[in-house]
Design an enzyme around this catalytic site. Structure first.
Site, PDB file in Angstrom:
ATOM      1  N   CYS A 191       5.232   4.613  -3.782  1.00 47.78           N
ATOM      2  CA  CYS A 191       5.041   4.035  -5.119  1.00 47.78           C
ATOM      3  C   CYS A 191       3.961   4.799  -5.881  1.00 47.78           C
ATOM      4  O   CYS A 191       4.122   5.099  -7.065  1.00 47.78           O
ATOM      5  CB  CYS A 191       4.676   2.557  -5.014  1.00 47.78           C
ATOM      6  SG  CYS A 191       6.089   1.522  -4.554  1.00 47.78           S
TER       7      CYS A 191
ATOM      8  N   GLN B  29       0.849  -1.208   0.000  1.00 54.18           N
ATOM      9  CA  GLN B  29       0.000   0.000   0.000  1.00 54.18           C
ATOM     10  C   GLN B  29       0.881   1.254   0.000  1.00 54.18           C
ATOM     11  O   GLN B  29       0.546   2.263   0.631  1.00 54.18           O
ATOM     12  CB  GLN B  29      -0.917   0.011   1.229  1.00 54.18           C
ATOM     13  CG  GLN B  29      -2.169  -0.823   1.075  1.00 54.18           C
ATOM     14  CD  GLN B  29      -3.144  -0.250   0.043  1.00 54.18           C
ATOM     15  OE1 GLN B  29      -3.119   0.927  -0.292  1.00 54.18           O
ATOM     16  NE2 GLN B  29      -4.021  -1.110  -0.448  1.00 54.18           N
ATOM     17  N   SER B  30       1.992   1.215  -0.689  1.00 54.56           N
ATOM     18  CA  SER B  30       2.984   2.280  -0.602  1.00 54.56           C
ATOM     19  C   SER B  30       2.524   3.621  -1.189  1.00 54.56           C
ATOM     20  O   SER B  30       2.166   3.706  -2.366  1.00 54.56           O
ATOM     21  CB  SER B  30       4.247   1.819  -1.329  1.00 54.56           C
ATOM     22  OG  SER B  30       5.126   2.898  -1.526  1.00 54.56           O
ATOM     23  N   ASN B  31       2.570   4.655  -0.355  1.00 53.75           N
ATOM     24  CA  ASN B  31       2.319   6.023  -0.841  1.00 53.75           C
ATOM     25  C   ASN B  31       3.447   6.455  -1.772  1.00 53.75           C
ATOM     26  O   ASN B  31       3.230   7.173  -2.739  1.00 53.75           O
ATOM     27  CB  ASN B  31       2.263   7.005   0.331  1.00 53.75           C
ATOM     28  CG  ASN B  31       1.166   6.672   1.304  1.00 53.75           C
ATOM     29  OD1 ASN B  31       0.006   6.578   0.937  1.00 53.75           O
ATOM     30  ND2 ASN B  31       1.526   6.470   2.565  1.00 53.75           N
TER      31      ASN B  31
END
Ligand SMILES: *Cc1c(COP(=O)(O)O)cnc(C)c1O
Length: 334
Positions: A79, A75-77
């Site tokens: 990325c 759930q990377s911000n």
């Protein structure tokens, strides 16, 4: 300190606001809590990675890159924002996603994961937690080079001496803004993750001899390895900037008491802080970083850690898009 010597793209119009959180402050007698709204930075969904990407993307373009490769959690911000910056620059983007929680990657998940798809990611490579993520990115880059493409690899969180400049710039922005507002900030509180934000702010504050303590709330590593990692990046940034005043190890403050069971794992304090800020200030925090950081700051206030320091500045680093992947713990806890 002259940041204009470094190439930079711009993704935000003007500065992000600093707001006094009146209703939250009223709950904490004697304290004035201010919020630097970096959740309102440019690029899709905003958040702290945008500042780092201004310098990183300028470097990528200078090197003639046609594809950006980066990595993060499922759930990377970081990325999401790197992909957004790539699209804005007309480049392709591939992501290496690490399943830090086993089986947590779901092709059709909500939150940032949905946005990877919507923003047109070229390819997603999912690896198990604890894998050699940098090695995987290098392999993806090698494959692209073999096809005649020009990849540019951005490390996790964009936290190197180029990306960190974004938060040195933010420290200068904070000093200018609070001077204009006539507010003397006594401490800055930030999340301390992949370190670019914490190290950048601290380097900017010390480099300007501003003498404001920067308190980092950890969300992943234990206190000592986190302090060391922040310090190491401070050293690189100070060298890059040729600073006379550089942070020492004593300047690096980290608390690791608010991580709970681990990175991205739900804590009671996080749930309470996210709800409190939504219901007092209509500000959306996030479940992985700012929710835990706010929980830490409020607990430290209650414990008297900030005694004698009245004006606190909370750095809101963004992340709210991840909230939509966390409906269960929130509804479950009503
Ligand atoms: C990445 C991130 C952080 C942590 O910043 P680092 O520079 O990696 O330490 C904090 N908040 C949000 C919302 C993030 O996405």
């Amino acid at each position: 300190m002259n940041l204009s010597q470094f190439p930079r793209r711009r993704y935000t119009v003007g500065s992000t606001p600093i707001e006094k959180l009146e209703r939250l402050s009223a709950l904490y007698n004697g304290y004035a809590i201010y919020c630097k709204r970096d959740d309102l930075l440019g690029l899709a969904g905003g958040g702290n990675k945008t500042r780092k990407l201004e310098f990183l993307m300028a470097d990528a373009l200078l090197q003639g890159a046609d594809t950006i490769i980066t990595c993060g959690a499922v759930q990377s911000n970081h990325c999401r924002l790197t992909l957004a910056a790539a699209k804005k620059e007309g480049l392709e983007c591939q992501l290496v996603l690490e399943q830090r929680v086993p089986n947590s990657y779901k092709r059709y998940a909500s939150g940032n994961n949905f946005l990877f798809d919507l923003l047109g990611v070229e390819d997603v490579h999912v690896v198990e937690g604890g894998s050699d993520v940098a090695g995987k990115m290098a392999a993806v880059a090698e494959d692209l080079r073999a096809k005649g493409r020009k990849p540019y690899v951005i490390p996790g969180g964009g936290s190197n001496a180029i990306g960190g400049l974004g938060y040195v710039a933010c420290a200068q922005e904070i000093l200018q803004q609070t001077f204009k507002m006539g507010v003397n900030i006594d401490a800055i509180v930030t999340t301390s993750g992949s370190t670019g934000t914490h190290a950048g702010i601290l380097t900017g504050i010390v480099g300007n001899n501003a003498q404001i303590p920067v308190v980092g709330i950890g969300i992943n590593r234990k206190k000592e390895p986190q302090r060391q990692a922040v310090y190491d990046l401070c050293v690189k940034l100070s060298e890059k900037l040729n600073l006379k005043e550089a942070p020492t190890m004593d300047d690096v403050i980290v608390f690791d008491d608010y991580i709970g069971e681990g990175y991205s794992r739900v804590t009671e304090g996080m749930l309470e802080s996210v709800k409190l800020l939504a219901r007092t200030e209509a500000i959306l925090l996030d479940p992985v970083y700012t929710g835990k950081t706010m929980a830490g700051m409020l607990d430290l206030i209650n414990k008297g850690y900030f005694e004698g320091k009245k004006n606190l500045l909370f750095l809101h680093t963004g992340g709210a898009p991840a909230l939509y992947a966390y409906l269960e713990p929130f509804f479950g806890q009503q």
